[in-house]
Design an enzyme around this catalytic site. Structure first.
Site, PDB file in Angstrom:
ATOM      1  N   LYS A 188       0.825  -1.202   0.000  1.00 36.43           N
ATOM      2  CA  LYS A 188       0.000   0.000   0.000  1.00 36.43           C
ATOM      3  C   LYS A 188       0.871   1.269   0.000  1.00 36.43           C
ATOM      4  O   LYS A 188       2.085   1.195   0.109  1.00 36.43           O
ATOM      5  CB  LYS A 188      -0.956  -0.041   1.199  1.00 36.43           C
ATOM      6  CG  LYS A 188      -1.959  -1.212   1.141  1.00 36.43           C
ATOM      7  CD  LYS A 188      -2.828  -1.147  -0.065  1.00 36.43           C
ATOM      8  CE  LYS A 188      -4.060  -1.998  -0.174  1.00 36.43           C
ATOM      9  NZ  LYS A 188      -4.264  -3.316   0.231  1.00 36.43           N
TER      10      LYS A 188
HETATM   11  C1  LIG Z   1      -5.623  -4.176   0.589  1.00 40.11           C
HETATM   12  C2  LIG Z   1      -7.076  -3.952   0.651  1.00 40.11           C
HETATM   13  C3  LIG Z   1      -7.834  -4.290   1.776  1.00 40.11           C
HETATM   14  C4  LIG Z   1      -7.277  -5.095   2.913  1.00 40.11           C
HETATM   15  O1  LIG Z   1      -6.260  -4.460   3.593  1.00 40.11           O
HETATM   16  P1  LIG Z   1      -5.517  -5.249   4.764  1.00 40.11           P
HETATM   17  O2  LIG Z   1      -4.800  -4.173   5.511  1.00 40.11           O
HETATM   18  O3  LIG Z   1      -4.589  -6.232   4.112  1.00 40.11           O
HETATM   19  O4  LIG Z   1      -6.554  -5.906   5.581  1.00 40.11           O
HETATM   20  C5  LIG Z   1      -9.166  -3.948   1.807  1.00 40.11           C
HETATM   21  N1  LIG Z   1      -9.753  -3.316   0.782  1.00 40.11           N
HETATM   22  C6  LIG Z   1      -9.074  -2.994  -0.334  1.00 40.11           C
HETATM   23  C7  LIG Z   1      -9.783  -2.265  -1.428  1.00 40.11           C
HETATM   24  C8  LIG Z   1      -7.713  -3.323  -0.444  1.00 40.11           C
HETATM   25  O5  LIG Z   1      -7.051  -3.041  -1.569  1.00 40.11           O
END
Ligand SMILES: *Cc1c(COP(=O)(O)O)cnc(C)c1O
Length: 387
Positions: A188
């Site tokens: 991210k």
């Molecule tokens: C990555 C992602 C998540 C989950 O994030 P985590 O921190 O791994 O739980 C949820 N929604 C979207 C749209 C994502 O891209």
């Protein structure tokens, strides 16, 4: 026979995180401090993050998934309730609805930004609709005003996993009515390896989530072994083990200091991609409304396969075999085995279109100009060969 040494093909990964000396120092500082779990670093990260996204309150958790789950629990969503959401998202946006025993209702997305269509949300409202989960897809803000109008008094959970730097009509979005969930997963925009945050302007909701994230213990129970000595704590509800801890928070604080330069670099790469792919009529890219700010988290491209001799999966193989790491964001979750079998959702033509045509190319600030050039060249060649 003397053959020249084989050219070593350096593969470009889909993502490389930016972890430097500052991050290593921050983590080392926590390791030396003797306090490893939730503590001062987490509190400081929550405050700094809340300020950056424009929210009054922030609660550090283990993941975006945990933040979404806790928000549904805090809003009392459960069996018999319906939650309307988008199929063009990561599976956990849907899984959390299943976790609380509610029924997910898929609404279609808008073709341009691929965010949830407020008009389709409106069509799918029933007396059982308890909440809406919207995703600011790829960092582009969803249609915030229309969604708030359509949802009325029902809370909206904003899945901001892609959208830390996003602005809607010039405004920051961390304090929108409802609750916002962020991810600091490894790929991210900023990362703590694994981690997440819930932000909101609603003090009561923030308090509930704070209790739920750590076993349902009375507030600030993490201080129970603090400097002022042992304190009794109480279990108020059967909560979860979702608390962020200080090693994560120290990493997150360091990453947050660099968030704007990293965002500017991704914007630069996006502009290059946009210019290059505007020349290929077989490719459709995301469009950002001039009044908004995208977080530029992902660069998905839609192959108009009806004009090509290759399927998305064949193009994907081609691009990958030339050493470019790719992803797919997303194959509609309504087509994934569990959801397909359980709900057989219909009437999602735009999500279906995207599911078989989308592919995501690398977009991260550590990319060199040469790497950007190579991605453009490979995608262009692969598309031209498929005409
Ligand atoms: C990555 C992602 C998540 C989950 O994030 P985590 O921190 O791994 O739980 C949820 N929604 C979207 C749209 C994502 O891209």
């Amino acid at each position: 026979m003397n053959r020249p040494p084989a050219q070593k093909k350096v593969a470009l990964k889909f993502h490389r995180p930016m972890i430097g000396a500052a991050e290593r120092r921050a983590v080392d500082g926590v390791l030396r401090s003797g306090w490893l779990t939730t503590g001062e670093q987490t509190v400081a990260f929550e405050e700094e993050f809340a300020r950056y996204v424009g929210a009054r309150h922030a609660v550090g958790v283990m993941s975006c998934t945990a933040a979404l789950h806790l928000a549904l629990v805090a809003y009392g969503v459960g069996p018999g309730d319906e939650v309307i959401t988008t199929p063009i998202t990561f599976s956990s946006t849907l899984n959390v609805i299943e976790h609380v025993g509610a029924r997910p209702i898929f609404a279609d997305v808008l073709p341009g930004p691929q965010t949830i269509d407020p008009a389709d949300v409106k069509r799918r409202l029933t007396p059982r609709t308890k909440a809406v989960i919207a995703v600011h897809f790829a960092g582009i803000p969803a249609r915030v005003d229309e969604l708030l109008r359509v949802a009325g008094r029902r809370p909206i959970l904003w899945d901001n996993a892609h959208a830390i730097e996003t602005r809607y009509r010039g405004r920051r979005i961390g304090g929108l009515p409802g609750a916002s969930a962020y991810s600091f997963y490894a790929t991210k925009n900023i990362t703590t390896g694994e981690g997440g945050m819930l932000t909101t302007d609603d003090a009561r909701l923030a308090d509930r989530v704070r209790v739920l994230r750590l076993h349902g213990m009375s507030r600030d129970a993490w201080k129970r072994y603090g400097e002022s000595g042992y304190k009794h704590w109480d279990t108020l509800v059967p909560g979860y083990k979702y608390n962020m801890f200080d090693l994560q928070a120290a990493l997150g604080r360091t990453q947050l200091r660099n968030i704007e330069p990293m965002w500017r670099r991704r914007r630069e790469i996006v502009r290059r991609y946009d210019r290059a792919f505007a020349r290929l009529p077989e490719i459709v890219t995301l469009q950002v409304d001039r009044r908004d700010r995208s977080a530029y988290h992902l660069y998905p491209i839609l192959f108009r396969t009806e004009t090509l001799r290759r399927s998305r999966d064949e193009l994907l193989q081609e691009i990958q075999s030339r050493g470019i790491g790719v992803g797919v964001h997303f194959r509609g979750i309504h087509t994934h085995a569990y959801y397909r079998k359980k709900y057989r959702a219909r009437g999602l033509p735009t999500a279906d279109y995207i599911t078989t045509r989308t592919l995501t190319i690398p977009l991260f600030p550590a990319m060199t100009d040469r790497e950007v050039r190579r991605v453009i060249d490979v995608v262009t060649e692969v598309v031209e060969a498929a005409r």
